[in-house]
Design an enzyme around this catalytic site. Structure first.
Site, PDB file in Angstrom:
ATOM      1  N   SER A  53       6.837   6.941  -1.957  1.00  0.00           N
ATOM      2  CA  SER A  53       5.870   6.150  -2.296  1.00  0.00           C
ATOM      3  C   SER A  53       5.938   6.410  -3.915  1.00  0.00           C
ATOM      4  CB  SER A  53       4.386   6.214  -1.877  1.00  0.00           C
ATOM      5  OG  SER A  53       4.000   7.614  -2.074  1.00  0.00           O
TER       6      SER A  53
ATOM      7  N   ASP B 152       9.622   3.040  -2.148  1.00  0.00           N
ATOM      8  CA  ASP B 152       8.540   2.336  -1.733  1.00  0.00           C
ATOM      9  C   ASP B 152       7.721   1.628  -2.898  1.00  0.00           C
ATOM     10  OD1 ASP B 152       7.081   1.307   0.495  1.00  0.00           O
ATOM     11  OD2 ASP B 152       5.772   2.989   0.447  1.00  0.00           O
ATOM     12  N   HIS B 153       7.620   0.455  -2.985  1.00  0.00           N
ATOM     13  CA  HIS B 153       6.889  -0.280  -3.927  1.00  0.00           C
ATOM     14  C   HIS B 153       7.284   0.026  -5.258  1.00  0.00           C
ATOM     15  CE1 HIS B 153       3.926  -1.921  -1.316  1.00  0.00           C
ATOM     16  NE2 HIS B 153       3.848  -0.888  -0.650  1.00  0.00           N
TER      17      HIS B 153
ATOM     18  N   HIS C  97       4.106  -4.080   5.954  1.00  0.00           N
ATOM     19  CA  HIS C  97       3.471  -3.046   5.115  1.00  0.00           C
ATOM     20  C   HIS C  97       1.972  -2.921   5.931  1.00  0.00           C
ATOM     21  CE1 HIS C  97       6.078  -2.455   1.552  1.00  0.00           C
ATOM     22  NE2 HIS C  97       6.541  -3.257   2.199  1.00  0.00           N
ATOM     23  N   GLY C  98       1.553  -1.594   5.318  1.00  0.00           N
ATOM     24  CA  GLY C  98       0.258  -1.491   5.894  1.00  0.00           C
ATOM     25  C   GLY C  98       0.070  -1.427   7.293  1.00  0.00           C
TER      26      GLY C  98
ATOM     27  N   HIS D  28      -3.394  -2.337   3.105  1.00  0.00           N
ATOM     28  CA  HIS D  28      -3.087  -0.980   2.969  1.00  0.00           C
ATOM     29  C   HIS D  28      -4.203   0.019   3.246  1.00  0.00           C
ATOM     30  CE1 HIS D  28       0.671  -2.427   0.367  1.00  0.00           C
ATOM     31  NE2 HIS D  28       1.336  -1.480   1.343  1.00  0.00           N
TER      32      HIS D  28
ATOM     33  N   ASN E   6       6.222  -0.402   8.108  1.00  0.00           N
ATOM     34  CA  ASN E   6       5.708   0.949   7.202  1.00  0.00           C
ATOM     35  C   ASN E   6       4.640   1.503   7.633  1.00  0.00           C
ATOM     36  OD1 ASN E   6       7.955  -0.281   5.584  1.00  0.00           O
ATOM     37  ND2 ASN E   6       6.508  -0.425   3.729  1.00  0.00           N
TER      38      ASN E   6
ATOM     39  N   THR F 262      -0.398   6.211   6.114  1.00  0.00           N
ATOM     40  CA  THR F 262      -1.774   6.780   6.185  1.00  0.00           C
ATOM     41  C   THR F 262      -1.987   7.403   7.460  1.00  0.00           C
ATOM     42  OG1 THR F 262      -2.728   4.756   4.788  1.00  0.00           O
ATOM     43  CG2 THR F 262      -4.297   5.939   6.279  1.00  0.00           C
TER      44      THR F 262
ATOM     45  N   GLU G 102       9.047  -8.646  -2.326  1.00  0.00           N
ATOM     46  CA  GLU G 102       7.702  -8.885  -1.787  1.00  0.00           C
ATOM     47  C   GLU G 102       7.326 -10.324  -2.121  1.00  0.00           C
ATOM     48  OE1 GLU G 102       4.745  -5.771  -1.613  1.00  0.00           O
ATOM     49  OE2 GLU G 102       3.148  -7.257  -1.506  1.00  0.00           O
TER      50      GLU G 102
HETATM   51  O1  G3H Z   1       4.618   0.865   1.803  1.00  0.00           O
HETATM   52  C1  G3H Z   1       3.807   1.658   2.616  1.00  0.00           C
HETATM   53  C2  G3H Z   1       3.089   0.987   3.646  1.00  0.00           C
HETATM   54  O2  G3H Z   1       2.923  -0.254   3.585  1.00  0.00           O
HETATM   55  C3  G3H Z   1       2.031   1.952   4.446  1.00  0.00           C
HETATM   56  O3  G3H Z   1       0.791   1.459   4.529  1.00  0.00           O
HETATM   57  O4  G3H Z   1      -0.579   3.310   4.657  1.00  0.00           O
HETATM   58  O5  G3H Z   1      -1.420   1.354   5.503  1.00  0.00           O
HETATM   59  O6  G3H Z   1       0.488   2.764   6.700  1.00  0.00           O
HETATM   60  P1  G3H Z   1      -0.376   2.371   5.297  1.00  0.00           P
HETATM   61 ZN    ZN Z   2       3.290  -0.901   1.492  1.00  0.00          ZN
END
Ligand code: G3H
Ligand code: ZN
Length: 283
Positions: free
Chosen positions: A50, A82-83, A207-208, A179, A229, A232, A134
């Protein structure tokens, strides 16, 4: 083996109706935990850096540690940005040895998102490096970002034209995730995901995913999500175990003794997630 491109792995995943786990790592122990889990599950794996991880560890450290991990591993390993924030960062990562790049233009107007994403595709694909774009906006705070972005669900028609206009290899879609959720309470819009999957034939990226209950993840994978992905949930597993160890061993000063249980806890979470995604045995 050397690091592999994300493209073929994800095409096979979509065809086989499973997903490849894309796990964020910030340090050596997290990388080892993720690779260890993927090896034990014999699953292909994506290690992603990230913006926060790059700031914390440095691009060179992350790249070289993951290259070593990939070389020693008996499973395919992808190193993914990532991103990604801009064209220059994509060039830098391409030169450093990343095998997959994301450009996140979700805050930009459509035309601008297409322009930059397409420019990255034009330099990355000839080098055998895959590109994720995205469309829509996932929302929440991303790693390394100060402000919270409000989510915008992906429009299936726009997703279709975005893929055609850019030539990307995979596309991140907004279907209800946010996220950095610490609890699994995200409500996925599976009908919307199905509509997108009917129009877009390249692998779809969720994502998220830390906020998504396992059953919903399985459903999403059935409908075309091929890359999941997770960040967290790994940080929670690692830090919770580290905290326990510090309480249990208040006199311990050996950092290896303190970090080892955290690495193991993270590994178990990754193994479980790989099984949910159905990628065990696919590496
Ligand atoms: O790009 C990274 C992910 O979207 C991680 O998301 O922290 O909610 O698991 P997250
Ligand atoms: Zn993400």
């Amino acid at each position: 083996m050397p690091l592999v491109s994300g493209k073929q792995l994800l095409i096979e995943a979509r065809k086989g109706k499973y997903a490849v786990g894309a796990f964020n790592a910030n340090n050596l122990e997290m990388i080892q935990g993720i690779i260890g889990a993927a090896e034990e599950e014999r699953a292909p794996v994506i290690l992603q850096a990230s913006q926060g991880a790059i700031k914390y560890a440095g691009l060179e450290y992350i790249t070289e540690i993951v290259k070593v991990a990939g070389r020693l591993a008996r499973i395919p390993v992808v190193l993914h940005l990532d991103h990604g924030t801009d064209f220059s960062q994509a060039v830098l990562c391409l030169r450093s040895g990343f095998t997959s790049l994301m450009f996140d233009g979700s805050l930009l107007p459509y035309e601008e998102n297409v322009r930059i994403t397409k420019a990255i595709v034009e330099i990355a694909q000839p080098c055998g490096v895959s590109v994720e774009g995205e469309i829509g906006r996932i929302g929440g705070v991303e790693e390394g970002e100060a402000s919270e972005a409000s989510p915008v669900l992906t429009d299936p028609r726009e997703a279709q034209s975005f893929v055609e206009d850019t030539g990307i290899d995979s596309v991140a879609v907004a279907v209800g995730t946010i996220h950095k959720m610490k609890v699994k309470k995200a409500r996925l819009n599976l009908d919307l995901l199905q509509e997108i999957a009917d129009r877009v034939k390249i692998p779809l990226v969720l994502h998220g995913s830390s906020g998504v209950p396992d059953e919903a993840l399985r459903e999403a994978v059935k409908r075309g999500i091929s890359k999941v992905n997770i960040a967290t949930e790994l940080s929670i597993a690692f830090s919770t175990e580290l905290r326990k160890t510090l309480v249990k061993l208040p006199e311990e000063v050996d950092t290896r003794s303190l970090l080892k249980p955290a690495r193991e806890a993270l590994k178990q979470v990754v193994r479980r997630k790989i099984r949910v995604l159905g990628s065990s045995g696919k590496g």
